[in-house]
Scaffold this active site. Sequence first.
Site, PDB file in Angstrom:
ATOM      1  N   GLY A  71       0.965  -1.399  -0.090  1.00  0.00           N
ATOM      2  CA  GLY A  71      -0.047  -0.022   0.106  1.00  0.00           C
ATOM      3  C   GLY A  71       0.846   1.247  -0.086  1.00  0.00           C
ATOM      4  N   TYR A  73       0.653   5.697   1.460  1.00  0.00           N
ATOM      5  CA  TYR A  73       0.503   6.322   2.677  1.00  0.00           C
ATOM      6  C   TYR A  73      -0.821   6.137   3.667  1.00  0.00           C
ATOM      7  CZ  TYR A  73       5.048   8.855   1.927  1.00  0.00           C
ATOM      8  OH  TYR A  73       6.232   9.078   2.015  1.00  0.00           O
ATOM      9  N   HIS A  76      -2.510   7.107  11.050  1.00  0.00           N
ATOM     10  CA  HIS A  76      -3.086   6.102  12.168  1.00  0.00           C
ATOM     11  C   HIS A  76      -3.183   7.092  13.314  1.00  0.00           C
ATOM     12  CE1 HIS A  76      -2.952   2.544  10.479  1.00  0.00           C
ATOM     13  NE2 HIS A  76      -1.808   2.376  10.448  1.00  0.00           N
ATOM     14  N   ILE A 150      -6.902  -1.029   4.350  1.00  0.00           N
ATOM     15  CA  ILE A 150      -6.041  -2.627   4.518  1.00  0.00           C
ATOM     16  C   ILE A 150      -4.805  -2.712   3.782  1.00  0.00           C
ATOM     17  CG2 ILE A 150      -6.545  -4.876   3.843  1.00  0.00           C
ATOM     18  CD1 ILE A 150      -9.551  -4.338   3.823  1.00  0.00           C
ATOM     19  N   CYS A 180      -3.803   6.544   0.843  1.00  0.00           N
ATOM     20  CA  CYS A 180      -3.676   5.138  -0.013  1.00  0.00           C
ATOM     21  C   CYS A 180      -3.371   5.782  -1.652  1.00  0.00           C
ATOM     22  CB  CYS A 180      -4.979   4.491   0.078  1.00  0.00           C
ATOM     23  SG  CYS A 180      -4.913   3.740   1.614  1.00  0.00           S
TER      24      CYS A 180
END
Length: 216
Positions: A71, A73, A76, A150, A180
């Site tokens: 994936g 960036y 979080h 994900i 993403c």
Amino acid sequence: MVEWITTDGLTDYDAALAFMEDRVKGIINGTADECIWLLEHPPLYTAGTSARPADLIDPDRFPVHEARRGGEYTYHGPGQRVVYVMLDVGKRGHDVRRFVKDLEAWVIATLDSFNIKGEIRAGRVGVWVQRPEKPAQPDGQPAEDKIAAIGIRLRKWVSFHGISINVEPDLSHFDGIVPCGISDHGVTSLVDLGLPVGMGDLDVALRAAFAERFGD
């Protein structure tokens, strides 16, 4: 046997990586059980193996970590449930694409328990929800926001990293990256969608949906 671990508070990212590395080694060696780890991180950005430098818009805003997962960036932070998935994919069919589809289906089933219709899109990472109350896309299709990301890594057919689901994070924190690698869609959360859902509510739904999908 899958062990479920829930960690309160905010978990240091490097400490989480060290735990996963150790646990995956144990699963490979047959000395540790598979594991689902539920936690939150302090605000940070992670760069997957496909991350493009141009997608890190504000590199000084939060710490940036090399995640070594698939994936691009990802953000979080507090209010986001991170689900680290340490499972033996070898004994679950030796099929990476099927495993990722199972993870997507797990998230979608979890969201369905809150009457949210999660969807996947070809060429777009993550789980999406339609936002008909927002202006339509240029092609006339309803606007869509991402609610879950994900990204996994495999070592000798054992997975680690996993899923993040937005419960009530500060959505402005996503502004420091192109999440993403997708710039023409937004990001949402359970609370942003109008649901008074807490982290504990999501955890219960995750566990129930996991049992239906994976049988553990």
